[in-house]
Design an enzyme around this catalytic site. Structure first.
Site, PDB file in Angstrom:
ATOM      1  N   SER A  21       0.694  -1.290  -0.186  1.00  0.00           N
ATOM      2  CA  SER A  21      -0.104   0.189  -0.050  1.00  0.00           C
ATOM      3  C   SER A  21       0.871   1.205  -0.103  1.00  0.00           C
ATOM      4  CB  SER A  21      -0.808  -0.139   1.288  1.00  0.00           C
ATOM      5  OG  SER A  21      -0.126  -0.229   2.352  1.00  0.00           O
ATOM      6  N   HIS A  61      -6.184  -3.520  -1.592  1.00  0.00           N
ATOM      7  CA  HIS A  61      -5.806  -2.331  -2.480  1.00  0.00           C
ATOM      8  C   HIS A  61      -5.961  -3.175  -3.904  1.00  0.00           C
ATOM      9  CE1 HIS A  61      -4.781   0.947  -0.065  1.00  0.00           C
ATOM     10  NE2 HIS A  61      -4.099   0.266   0.774  1.00  0.00           N
ATOM     11  N   LYS A 106     -12.592  -0.069   1.126  1.00  0.00           N
ATOM     12  CA  LYS A 106     -11.906   0.504  -0.043  1.00  0.00           C
ATOM     13  C   LYS A 106     -12.652   0.729  -1.325  1.00  0.00           C
ATOM     14  CE  LYS A 106      -7.274   0.535   2.309  1.00  0.00           C
ATOM     15  NZ  LYS A 106      -6.706  -0.824   3.027  1.00  0.00           N
TER      16      LYS A 106
END
Ligand SMILES: *Cc1c(COP(=O)(O)O)cnc(C)c1O
Length: 404
Positions: free
Chosen positions: A191, A219, A250
């Site tokens: 990340s 991610h 996310k």
């Protein structure tokens, strides 16, 4: 005596200030989006905030303020109430919780899935029930803090390999040869750098050395790979990664919740033994309903994925042409390397004054001397917003002598 710990805390804060690494929070007054209204000062709330382009959110597909998801969450409030006031196994499992778990398993191609309050909890609860003192975890050195903590909580022997270094991974697998079970643990995307793990080689080495593979795909899930199923899909290793963890906080709506997806017996064992699951409240129904709908949207978000990729390419090209040092790659995480922590903080402050919201990352989140401004693109950004951001970076970068 009773105040000495308080005094010690105050002294530690002074040290943090001297190092220039104090994290202060800016207040935002709008929903999360590509443009937000935020305070340009820290601390006290100035009221309305100023409109700025946001380059910091993990809002990859732009779903955090999506009207369809908000409406579905609203309906679920009516049909399923506000909260469960219970952990899952007592009286906290609604139809929505199981539907979300089944849907996520189908999306990722695993047998089952278990939802936690966060991915931090999912990673925190994963290792301890599975692995004992005779087992080995082989972990990438840049793995997320929650994986590191989860591993600390289990009794397995720990082997660490240099970030994405496949020769070192093999050395560690050989060192763990005498252990009963071997589990390789890696982020799908690291990340702080946006670097994608070398899953094809990791899977090959796992198969060669009789290890299992766990990937934290926070991610990637929702936007990497043809259907957004994450790094295993992107890299063509579906079915060869046994355990996936991830977040609904996310790309998949940005609200909250995390999960472990994998073989049915492992998921069921986690329901029996994972402490963050057994001892923490069930995810709120409205959040489950929205996450469920977010998966449907993400699976078919081909247009959004294309825009996200275009935006990342456009920003990378413009920033490289301006002379900035980036971490090379393809991911919408695009770190602008600065080096000194205090300088990175000043650059971020100046960018905010120019209407671009960015945050400087420094130690301990990244190694000392490697402070950076981590930018993140979203499908919701327009080309004009990307170009405005590049122009602001160029002006501020020149002011601080970062570029010529
Ligand atoms: C964000 C993140 C987490 C934590 O997810 P939450 O659901 O916010 O707790 C865990 N692992 C990685 C790699 C992340 O990027």
């Amino acid at each position: 005596m009773s105040n000495s710990l308080v005094d010690a805390a105050a002294r530690m804060l002074e040290d943090i200030d001297r190092a220039g690494t104090r994290k202060r929070e800016r207040t935002i007054y709008s929903p999360q989006s590509s443009v937000i209204r935020a305070d340009t000062t820290f601390g006290e709330e100035a009221g309305e905030g100023t409109e700025v382009i946001n380059l910091c959110a993990n809002n990859y597909l732009g779903l955090a303020d999506d009207p369809r998801l908000i409406e579905i969450a609203r309906q679920a409030l009516d049909t399923h109430g506000l909260g469960m006031a219970s952990v899952r196994f007592i009286c906290g499992t609604q139809d929505l919780h199981r539907a979300l778990e089944r849907r996520m398993a189908a999306y990722l191609g695993t047998e089952d899935c278990i939802v936690f309050a966060s991915c931090f909890d999912a990673n925190g609860g994963l290792f301890e029930p599975l692995l004992g003192a005779e087992d080995a975890v082989i972990s990438d050195s840049l793995n997320h803090a929650s994986i590191i903590d989860g591993i600390r909580l289990c009794r397995a022997q720990r082997f660490r390999y240099a970030n994405n270094d496949m020769d070192d991974l093999e050395r560690q697998l050989l060192a763990a040869k005498g252990c009963r079970y071997r589990l390789i643990a890696t982020d799908g995307v690291f990340s702080m750098d946006g670097i994608i793990a070398n899953l094809p080689r990791i899977c090959e080495l796992a198969e060669k050395h009789d290890a299992m593979v766990m990937v934290d795909d926070c991610h990637a899930t929702g936007f990497m790979g043809g259907r957004g199923a994450g790094t295993p899909e992107l890299l063509g290793v579906e079915g060869r990664v046994q355990i996936l963890t991830g977040t609904f906080g996310k790309a998949l709506g940005g609200a909250s919740g995390g999960y472990v997806a994998g073989p049915a017996p492992i998921i069921e064992l986690l329901r029996q033994r994972a402490r963050p699951y057994l001892f923490s409240n069930a995810v709120a129904p409205a959040i489950c309903a929205a996450a469920l709908a977010a998966i449907d949207i993400a699976e078919n978000a081909h247009e959004e994925r294309r825009r996200l990729q275009d935006n990342a390419r456009r920003f990378r090209a413009g920033m490289a042409a301006a002379g900035f040092t980036l971490v090379a790659g393809e991911h919408p995480i695009i770190p602008v390397m600065i080096g000194d922590a205090a300088l990175a903080a000043r650059v971020a402050d100046d960018l905010l004054r120019q209407g671009v919201y960015v945050i400087a990352f420094s130690y301990p989140v990244v190694p000392e001397g490697k402070a950076r401004i981590r930018t993140q693109m979203s499908a919701a950004h327009t080309r004009e917003q990307i170009d405005t951001a590049i122009a602001a970076f160029t002006a501020v970068g020149r002011d601080h002598g970062l570029i010529a």
